[in-house]
Design an enzyme around this catalytic site. Structure first.
Site, PDB file in Angstrom:
ATOM      1  N   HIS A   1       9.042   8.799 -29.037  1.00  0.00           N
ATOM      2  CA  HIS A   1       7.604   9.830 -28.281  1.00  0.00           C
ATOM      3  C   HIS A   1       7.755  11.178 -27.874  1.00  0.00           C
ATOM      4  CE1 HIS A   1       4.753  11.438 -24.751  1.00  0.00           C
ATOM      5  NE2 HIS A   1       5.777  11.614 -24.671  1.00  0.00           N
ATOM      6  N   HIS A   4       1.059  11.874 -29.757  1.00  0.00           N
ATOM      7  CA  HIS A   4       0.097  10.103 -29.424  1.00  0.00           C
ATOM      8  C   HIS A   4      -0.589   9.091 -30.735  1.00  0.00           C
ATOM      9  CE1 HIS A   4       0.009  10.355 -24.650  1.00  0.00           C
ATOM     10  NE2 HIS A   4       1.325  10.211 -25.578  1.00  0.00           N
ATOM     11  N   LYS A  52       8.968  22.606 -14.074  1.00  0.00           N
ATOM     12  CA  LYS A  52       8.199  21.753 -14.063  1.00  0.00           C
ATOM     13  C   LYS A  52       7.280  21.467 -12.603  1.00  0.00           C
ATOM     14  CE  LYS A  52       6.121  17.161 -14.711  1.00  0.00           C
ATOM     15  NZ  LYS A  52       6.413  15.451 -16.404  1.00  0.00           N
ATOM     16  N   HIS A 112       0.915  16.332 -27.531  1.00  0.00           N
ATOM     17  CA  HIS A 112       0.824  15.597 -27.158  1.00  0.00           C
ATOM     18  C   HIS A 112      -0.491  14.497 -28.285  1.00  0.00           C
ATOM     19  CE1 HIS A 112       4.260  15.662 -24.200  1.00  0.00           C
ATOM     20  NE2 HIS A 112       3.908  14.675 -24.027  1.00  0.00           N
ATOM     21  N   GLU A 139      -3.162  17.062 -12.556  1.00  0.00           N
ATOM     22  CA  GLU A 139      -3.672  18.522 -13.936  1.00  0.00           C
ATOM     23  C   GLU A 139      -5.136  18.491 -14.362  1.00  0.00           C
ATOM     24  OE1 GLU A 139      -1.769  15.785 -16.327  1.00  0.00           O
ATOM     25  OE2 GLU A 139      -3.496  15.715 -17.739  1.00  0.00           O
ATOM     26  N   ARG A 178      -1.341  21.986 -14.953  1.00  0.00           N
ATOM     27  CA  ARG A 178      -0.897  20.914 -15.639  1.00  0.00           C
ATOM     28  C   ARG A 178      -1.363  19.800 -17.080  1.00  0.00           C
ATOM     29  NH1 ARG A 178       1.802  15.373 -12.162  1.00  0.00           N
ATOM     30  NH2 ARG A 178       2.797  15.120 -13.299  1.00  0.00           N
ATOM     31  N   ARG A 201       1.105  -1.301   0.138  1.00  0.00           N
ATOM     32  CA  ARG A 201       0.248   0.181  -0.058  1.00  0.00           C
ATOM     33  C   ARG A 201       0.732   1.277   0.109  1.00  0.00           C
ATOM     34  NH1 ARG A 201      -2.963  -3.155   4.195  1.00  0.00           N
ATOM     35  NH2 ARG A 201      -4.418  -3.855   2.622  1.00  0.00           N
ATOM     36  N   LYS A 249       3.686  11.291 -11.570  1.00  0.00           N
ATOM     37  CA  LYS A 249       2.758  10.258 -12.363  1.00  0.00           C
ATOM     38  C   LYS A 249       2.945   8.853 -13.143  1.00  0.00           C
ATOM     39  CE  LYS A 249       0.434  13.821 -15.774  1.00  0.00           C
ATOM     40  NZ  LYS A 249      -0.103  13.627 -17.379  1.00  0.00           N
ATOM     41  N   GLU A 252      11.218  18.065 -25.649  1.00  0.00           N
ATOM     42  CA  GLU A 252      10.502  17.501 -24.596  1.00  0.00           C
ATOM     43  C   GLU A 252      11.180  18.779 -23.655  1.00  0.00           C
ATOM     44  OE1 GLU A 252       7.641  16.831 -22.910  1.00  0.00           O
ATOM     45  OE2 GLU A 252       7.811  14.520 -23.796  1.00  0.00           O
ATOM     46  N   ASN A 295       0.888  19.198 -21.711  1.00  0.00           N
ATOM     47  CA  ASN A 295       0.549  18.366 -23.031  1.00  0.00           C
ATOM     48  C   ASN A 295       0.519  18.792 -24.365  1.00  0.00           C
ATOM     49  OD1 ASN A 295      -0.124  15.689 -21.132  1.00  0.00           O
ATOM     50  ND2 ASN A 295      -2.245  16.871 -20.881  1.00  0.00           N
TER      51      ASN A 295
HETATM   52  P1  NAD Z   1      13.211   4.443 -21.882  1.00  0.00           P
HETATM   53  O1  NAD Z   1      13.679   4.035 -20.778  1.00  0.00           O
HETATM   54  O2  NAD Z   1      12.928   3.144 -22.644  1.00  0.00           O
HETATM   55  O3  NAD Z   1      14.678   4.949 -21.912  1.00  0.00           O
HETATM   56  C1  NAD Z   1      15.523   4.631 -23.686  1.00  0.00           C
HETATM   57  C2  NAD Z   1      16.007   3.788 -24.353  1.00  0.00           C
HETATM   58  O4  NAD Z   1      17.790   4.334 -23.461  1.00  0.00           O
HETATM   59  C3  NAD Z   1      17.039   2.835 -23.633  1.00  0.00           C
HETATM   60  O5  NAD Z   1      16.533   1.515 -24.110  1.00  0.00           O
HETATM   61  C4  NAD Z   1      16.921   2.327 -22.179  1.00  0.00           C
HETATM   62  O6  NAD Z   1      17.794   0.800 -21.992  1.00  0.00           O
HETATM   63  C5  NAD Z   1      17.914   3.409 -22.525  1.00  0.00           C
HETATM   64  N1  NAD Z   1      19.004   4.100 -21.527  1.00  0.00           N
HETATM   65  C6  NAD Z   1      18.439   4.472 -20.928  1.00  0.00           C
HETATM   66  N2  NAD Z   1      19.443   5.576 -19.887  1.00  0.00           N
HETATM   67  C7  NAD Z   1      20.517   5.311 -20.754  1.00  0.00           C
HETATM   68  C8  NAD Z   1      21.757   6.174 -20.719  1.00  0.00           C
HETATM   69  N3  NAD Z   1      22.311   6.822 -19.619  1.00  0.00           N
HETATM   70  N4  NAD Z   1      22.609   5.204 -21.653  1.00  0.00           N
HETATM   71  C9  NAD Z   1      22.318   4.624 -22.659  1.00  0.00           C
HETATM   72  N5  NAD Z   1      21.514   3.762 -22.860  1.00  0.00           N
HETATM   73  C10 NAD Z   1      20.109   4.229 -21.601  1.00  0.00           C
HETATM   74  O7  NAD Z   1      12.684   5.368 -22.566  1.00  0.00           O
HETATM   75  P2  NAD Z   1      11.920   7.806 -21.806  1.00  0.00           P
HETATM   76  O8  NAD Z   1      12.196   8.506 -23.468  1.00  0.00           O
HETATM   77  O9  NAD Z   1      13.576   7.732 -21.216  1.00  0.00           O
HETATM   78  O10 NAD Z   1      11.117   7.506 -21.615  1.00  0.00           O
HETATM   79  C11 NAD Z   1       9.577   6.749 -21.893  1.00  0.00           C
HETATM   80  C12 NAD Z   1       8.279   6.729 -21.078  1.00  0.00           C
HETATM   81  O11 NAD Z   1       8.557   7.074 -20.361  1.00  0.00           O
HETATM   82  C13 NAD Z   1       7.560   6.133 -21.584  1.00  0.00           C
HETATM   83  O12 NAD Z   1       6.944   5.108 -21.328  1.00  0.00           O
HETATM   84  C14 NAD Z   1       6.615   7.328 -21.317  1.00  0.00           C
HETATM   85  O13 NAD Z   1       5.441   6.280 -21.823  1.00  0.00           O
HETATM   86  C15 NAD Z   1       6.563   7.869 -19.993  1.00  0.00           C
HETATM   87  N6  NAD Z   1       7.005   9.029 -19.582  1.00  0.00           N
HETATM   88  C16 NAD Z   1       6.489   9.059 -18.359  1.00  0.00           C
HETATM   89  C17 NAD Z   1       5.559   9.819 -18.347  1.00  0.00           C
HETATM   90  C18 NAD Z   1       4.908  10.902 -16.720  1.00  0.00           C
HETATM   91  O14 NAD Z   1       5.071  12.488 -16.411  1.00  0.00           O
HETATM   92  N7  NAD Z   1       5.463   9.956 -15.635  1.00  0.00           N
HETATM   93  C19 NAD Z   1       6.018  11.019 -19.106  1.00  0.00           C
HETATM   94  C20 NAD Z   1       6.413  11.369 -20.186  1.00  0.00           C
HETATM   95  C21 NAD Z   1       6.572  10.031 -20.901  1.00  0.00           C
HETATM   96  N1  GLY Z   2       4.326  14.663 -18.639  1.00  0.00           N
HETATM   97  C1  GLY Z   2       3.227  15.525 -18.648  1.00  0.00           C
HETATM   98  C2  GLY Z   2       2.959  15.720 -17.010  1.00  0.00           C
HETATM   99  O1  GLY Z   2       3.882  15.359 -16.161  1.00  0.00           O
HETATM  100  O2  GLY Z   2       1.784  15.788 -17.206  1.00  0.00           O
END
Ligand code: NAD
Ligand code: GLY
Length: 364
Positions: A266, A252, A227, A248, A237, A241, A121, A143, A185, A245
């Site tokens: 992305h 998306h 942020k 997006h 949001e 917030r 929890r 998030k 971003e 987007n």
């Molecule tokens: P990811 O975590 O898949 O990383 C991208 C690639 O880079 C992967 O292959 C990873 O292994 C590699 N990698 C990571 N760090 C590295 C480093 N220092 N050196 C070499 N390789 C490295 O992708 P991402 O772009 O970081 O994140 C995308 C995800 O984030 C999506 O699932 C998306 O939905 C999510 N997201 C969440 C939020 C939120 O607010 N929670 C906001 C934006 C995106």
């Molecule tokens: N990535 C959008 C948010 O955190 O609200």
């Protein structure tokens, strides 16, 4: 050089430490939250590059670090991997007073944050983002989510981290394409709310992307500051917030139309989507063409896609894109939500976009 930014959420406030080499101090910074064994969740790519030195930093502070290495890639954000991760966390024996560390990109951060929120929890967790996208966006704001067959991020909760360590030196190993996707971003923050920051990026963005310490630390810290301010004003949001987007709704739909594949990351979708939001704003008479042109030119200058035509492979049809938009999480009463612009740094949310104009933009 490092900066510390606080996300002000009363008792759940936390610090984001941004700097080159911050992870080397992780042991000291995480020690106040670490009780008992501390699982360090990461993916196989990051493990090969950064896990040993990170775990050493924790161990040298007396923290009992227990690595858990998952497969890399978006498909790890799934129920199957959530179950595996929860089992691994339970096997480590982390309890409610303990700490779980997410060392990786947005995939590891989102999945680990979700597991931390639901395990027993709710357990505290720390974000140690290793991609630019995770440093400027996903590690901040709480998030967390996994994907289902129905779509991305459909199962998740808000669960704020206790601390974020954004070490810009870790970005040196990131593939260039991933770095650029994260930069989309960063540029988004300038476009949505800070014209002066966008101007700074026009001059210094290439230096930040080249890994120059002062430039990359400033870019990440400024994005985090923006942020943090937005999240403090609207954690769930309900209003401001939603500005995050920007790009997006288009992005998306483009990601979905290209099968969430290697064709479009992305951040690349956000780049094209933000450029389209500018063009739509111009077409609606809300924004001048110069600002839209400046934004598009900057994306191109750093090497990001800025139009649908820049996406490799067959161009998705307008109908396909509209269909994906209709399934967007942000559709309300059958109306799409867009973030549009009155200029660089002046974004606002609207659901008032005529269908024929939207079609024209998607067909251009
Ligand atoms: P990811 O975590 O898949 O990383 C991208 C690639 O880079 C992967 O292959 C990873 O292994 C590699 N990698 C990571 N760090 C590295 C480093 N220092 N050196 C070499 N390789 C490295 O992708 P991402 O772009 O970081 O994140 C995308 C995800 O984030 C999506 O699932 C998306 O939905 C999510 N997201 C969440 C939020 C939120 O607010 N929670 C906001 C934006 C995106
Ligand atoms: N990535 C959008 C948010 O955190 O609200």
């Amino acid at each position: 050089m490092s900066e510390c930014i606080t996300v002000k959420l009363d008792a759940r406030s936390y610090d984001i430490h941004v700097g080159a080499g911050v992870a080397a101090n992780a042991g000291k910074l995480l020690l106040p939250y670490a009780h008992g064994p501390v699982p360090v969740v990461t993916d196989a790519n990051v493990a090969g590059l950064h896990l040993d030195s990170f775990a050493d930093s924790l161990k040298s502070a007396g923290i009992d670090a227990r690595p858990i290495v998952l497969d890399a890639g978006e498909s790890t954000k799934s129920f199957r991997w959530l179950e595996r991760l929860c089992s691994a966390l339970l096997a480590v024996g982390v309890d409610r007073g303990g700490l779980i560390v997410a060392l990786g990109g947005g995939v590891i951060g989102d999945l680990t944050g979700f597991a931390a929120a639901v395990l027993k929890r709710g357990i505290d967790f720390a974000q140690v983002p290793t991609t630019l996208l995770a440093q400027v966006d996903s590690s901040v704001g709480g998030k967390t989510a996994i994907n289902t067959t129905e779509g991305k991020n459909l199962v998740g909760v808000f669960h704020q981290p206790r601390i974020v360590l954004a070490d810009t030196a870790l970005l040196a190993t990131l593939p260039r394409r991933e770095l650029l996707a994260g930069y989309a971003e960063v540029a988004k923050y300038g476009a949505l709310g800070d014209g002066a920051f966008f101007e700074w990026l026009e001059v210094n963005g290439a230096k930040a992307l080249a890994g120059e310490d002062a430039a990359i630390v400033h870019a990440v810290a400024h994005a985090c500051r923006m942020k943090a301010d937005i999240v403090a004003r609207d954690e769930r949001e309900s209003n401001v917030r939603a500005l995050l987007n920007l790009g997006h709704t288009f992005g998306h739909a483009l990601e979905a139309a290209t099968g969430f594949s290697d064709r479009l990351l992305h951040g690349e979708g956000v780049a094209v989507g933000t450029a389209l939001a500018f063009r739509l704003s111009v077409k609606l008479g809300l924004c001048n063409g110069q600002d839209a042109g400046r934004f598009t030119r900057h994306l191109k200058a750093v090497g990001l896609p800025a139009s649908i035509a820049d996406i490799p492979g067959a161009r998705p049809s307008v109908d396909t894109l509209l269909e994906h938009m209709a399934h967007d999480k942000k559709v309300k009463d059958g109306k799409l939500t867009f973030v549009l612009l009155r200029g660089i740094g002046q974004a606002f949310v609207t659901r008032d976009v005529p269908a024929d104009i939207l079609r024209e933009i998607l067909a251009e």
